[in-house]
Design an enzyme around this catalytic site. Structure first.
Site, PDB file in Angstrom:
ATOM      1  N   TYR A  59       0.794  -1.222   0.000  1.00 32.37           N
ATOM      2  CA  TYR A  59       0.000   0.000   0.000  1.00 32.37           C
ATOM      3  C   TYR A  59       0.833   1.282   0.000  1.00 32.37           C
ATOM      4  CZ  TYR A  59      -3.593  -3.234   1.781  1.00 32.37           C
ATOM      5  OH  TYR A  59      -4.454  -4.275   1.962  1.00 32.37           O
ATOM      6  N   CYS A  93      13.973 -11.958  -1.131  1.00 30.03           N
ATOM      7  CA  CYS A  93      14.604 -11.785  -2.445  1.00 30.03           C
ATOM      8  C   CYS A  93      13.655 -11.064  -3.396  1.00 30.03           C
ATOM      9  CB  CYS A  93      15.032 -13.136  -2.996  1.00 30.03           C
ATOM     10  SG  CYS A  93      16.430 -13.840  -2.111  1.00 30.03           S
TER      11      CYS A  93
END
Length: 455
Positions: A338, A377
């Protein structure tokens, strides 16, 4: 705002030093303040007391059983959006008459459980009463619930969720009251909906529900939406429909920065006058009391929780300084999903670095811009970017504030990281209310692969 404060340069939750706590329980760990949960619930209850509302805490915002039990003990109901959340509400002893079930995709098994016939493996399967209210979001859903109720010979109640097409001025992912969202029925179609389904003998269509989204930082969208809902109710009652429930949803803001959110009383000052006189007139005329339902989540839980994370490495790459932590988007996804702001600060600082307020620019000397990132990652794995912070070294403990809502409840095991621990603090007492997952927990459901007959 909350019960997290620095004392002699060390961050405490109520009467517990968080640096010492993290040394014992390790990191990452979510920490909740029971006193803050109580404070925020009580402020809401007092602000809206004229309406005598049923305040149903939004379980999706923070689903820990101990948090739910704390709020349920104050008289809170529960707003659930899945069978799992329903099971949690039942498990902590919230009575069915204080549970409402929302959500656009209720399954047959979830509906059966909500009607008081849960699966045998549900921890609280002893409940045999239907919940207080289904918030119905489509014709297909009403038809399915009513058919199941009739087959089980169980009477239930429903409120129609209407979409008022009001912009709550919040993130597009958490806007639920605009015409283009998947939620609710267009308010223009609501009259036909009531005409088609009112009077059903097994699923009583007795209310109207509206929810705009979250966080909503102004009362004005509620004023606009409730005005539309009341006009709809006038039209429905004029042709003989009885409206017993007005559910105005939730979505009130939280203080992600100091003073960002309006107090509960500010929302109540705008909303209560729209409903109070009307409810009183109806009571006088008919002797029937209309029930008002609220569904708050983050305004109760967000500032009641923090995330503790340990700095693993400090790294400079190009012009950027990175603080690489053991918490990341798998632990708290809101910044990545968000672009949400959370104030982040070390739990132990020199006197000149104790922040006077929680903002992106706290105005204390000797700060340096850092990206606070996690071990995942993904380049999008961050908790903050370009954030001004005091000097930080590997091994230092950081606190991510305002993480009590949509933090742990949205955490994942991405990259096969076990889920973090949760701790509830009440005064001087700290209790682990969810054990940190182990690698054994991580793979437990995969160790006993089974052939499926006929495959």
């Amino acid at each position: 705002m909350d019960h997290f404060a620095y004392r002699d340069g060390r961050l405490c939750c109520e009467d517990v030093d968080l640096t010492g706590l993290a040394a014992r329980v390790k990191t990452p760990t979510y920490v909740y303040s029971a006193a803050t949960l109580r404070l925020h619930y009580q402020r809401l209850h007092q602000a809206f007391s004229t309406l005598d509302p049923l305040i149903c805490f939004s379980v999706k915002s923070c689903s820990n059983l101990s948090v739910l039990r704390t709020l349920g003990g104050l008289g809170a109901g529960m707003d659930v959006v899945s069978g799992g959340e329903l099971a949690r509400a039942r498990l902590v002893g919230v009575p069915p008459q204080r549970i409402v079930f929302a959500g656009v995709g209720k399954s047959e098994s979830e509906i059966i459980a909500a009607l008081g016939r849960p699966e045998d493996d549900e921890p609280a399967a002893g409940f045999r009463e239907p919940i207080a209210l289904f918030n119905v979001e489509s014709e297909g859903e009403f038809q399915l619930i009513s058919t199941i109720a009739e087959n089980l010979r169980i009477k239930a109640r429903a409120a129609l969720r209407v979409n008022p097409d009001v912009d709550p001025v919040t993130h597009s992912y958490t806007t639920t009251g605009k015409a283009e969202t998947k939620f609710g029925v267009d308010i223009a179609r609501a009259r036909d909906f009531f005409k088609s389904y009112d009077g059903h003998p097994w699923l009583k269509l007795c209310g109207v529900h509206v929810h705009l989204g979250s966080p909503v930082s102004s009362p004005q969208p509620y004023v606009e939406a409730i005005g539309k809902v009341l006009s709809l109710i006038d039209a429905l009652e004029a042709v003989g429909h009885r409206i017993e429930v007005i559910n105005i949803g939730g979505g009130f803001g939280a203080d992600y920065t100091s003073g960002q959110a309006l107090p509960a009383q500010a929302y109540a000052d705008a909303i209560v006058p729209l409903l109070a006189d009307r409810l009183e007139r109806k009571w006088t005329a008919t002797g029937r009391r209309t029930q008002v339902v609220l569904e708050p989540g983050r305004t109760i839980a967000a500032n009641a929780g923090v995330l503790l994370t340990r700095v693993q490495y400090v790294k400079t790459s190009g012009s950027k300084k990175f603080l690489i932590c053991d918490a990341g988007m798998h632990t708290l996804v809101r910044p990545a999903l968000y672009q949400a702001f959370h104030f982040i600060w070390p739990t132990s600082v020199a006197p000149q670095h104790v922040p006077a307020e929680r903002t992106a620019k706290p105005g204390v000397p000797g700060l340096e811009a850092c990206d606070v990132v996690g071990p995942i990652c993904e380049t999008g794995d961050f908790l903050a970017r370009g954030r001004d912070l005091p000097p930080v070294a590997p091994g230092d403990l950081l606190c991510v504030f305002g993480a009590g809502a949509y933090g742990m409840s949205m955490a994942s095991r991405y990259n096969s990281h076990p889920l973090p621990a949760e701790v509830l603090i009440d005064g001087t007492r700290a209790k682990i209310v969810r054990a940190r997952e182990t690698y054994a927990d991580l793979v437990a459901h995969e160790l006993n692969a089974q052939d499926i007959a006929g495959s």
